[in-house]
Design an enzyme around this catalytic site. Sequence first.
Site, PDB file in Angstrom:
ATOM      1  N   HIS A 113       0.846  -1.196   0.000  1.00  0.00           N
ATOM      2  CA  HIS A 113       0.000   0.000   0.000  1.00  0.00           C
ATOM      3  C   HIS A 113       0.878   1.241   0.000  1.00  0.00           C
ATOM      4  CE1 HIS A 113      -3.491  -2.538   1.029  1.00  0.00           C
ATOM      5  NE2 HIS A 113      -2.613  -3.220   1.747  1.00  0.00           N
ATOM      6  N   ARG A 181      27.170 -15.219   4.844  1.00  0.00           N
ATOM      7  CA  ARG A 181      28.321 -15.846   4.192  1.00  0.00           C
ATOM      8  C   ARG A 181      27.818 -16.550   2.944  1.00  0.00           C
ATOM      9  NH1 ARG A 181      29.083 -21.378   4.954  1.00  0.00           N
ATOM     10  NH2 ARG A 181      27.732 -22.409   6.481  1.00  0.00           N
TER      11      ARG A 181
END
Length: 203
Positions: A113, A181
């Site tokens: 919205h 990682r």
Amino acid sequence: MNQKERMLAELPYRAWLDGLAEERQETKKKVFQFNHTSPEEQETLDRLIREIIGVHGEALTVEQPFHCDYGSNIEVGENFFANYNLTILDVAKVVIGKNVQIAPNVSIYTAGHPLDPEARNSGYEYGIGITIGDNVWIGGNTVVNPGVHIGNNVVIGSGSVVTKDIPDNAVAAGNPCRVLRYLTEEDKKYYYKKREFDVDYRE
């Protein structure tokens, strides 16, 4: 351009016009039937979820309960598994690759919205598509926000809020979700943290 065409074009649209409310109502009835079917009726459950999800592979498992807006805007690849309480707001396309596993209480939201209250109160909303690659594992209680692309071979840690794209081969987590990682050959040895496999999973 009617409101459904605007919705699928990722433009601002009003969700109660041009048959959209009726289409959602039909999907709600199918979802209700799926969620209230006995787990002993596996053939019925399998048929119902295949009727709800627009495009799917042969191997498709979705645990009850499941919720979506339209279903027709969801595409999942081969060997898809979703655990309990998956919610997909598919006002835009949600395209998911093969060998994807989704843990409990995951929410995938294409819907949004406007930030400005006057614009928001006008009733206009939008949907921006989400794509999830192959071989992805999404941890429990994760939220994926509109417009996100999650790459191949990604692991999303539980409780994450994914607001930006995640590249291939990443281990990512957090709110907002960020790369911790990247996967390496070393990861093939372990099934959990530093616990090594005592079986050959390739057999």
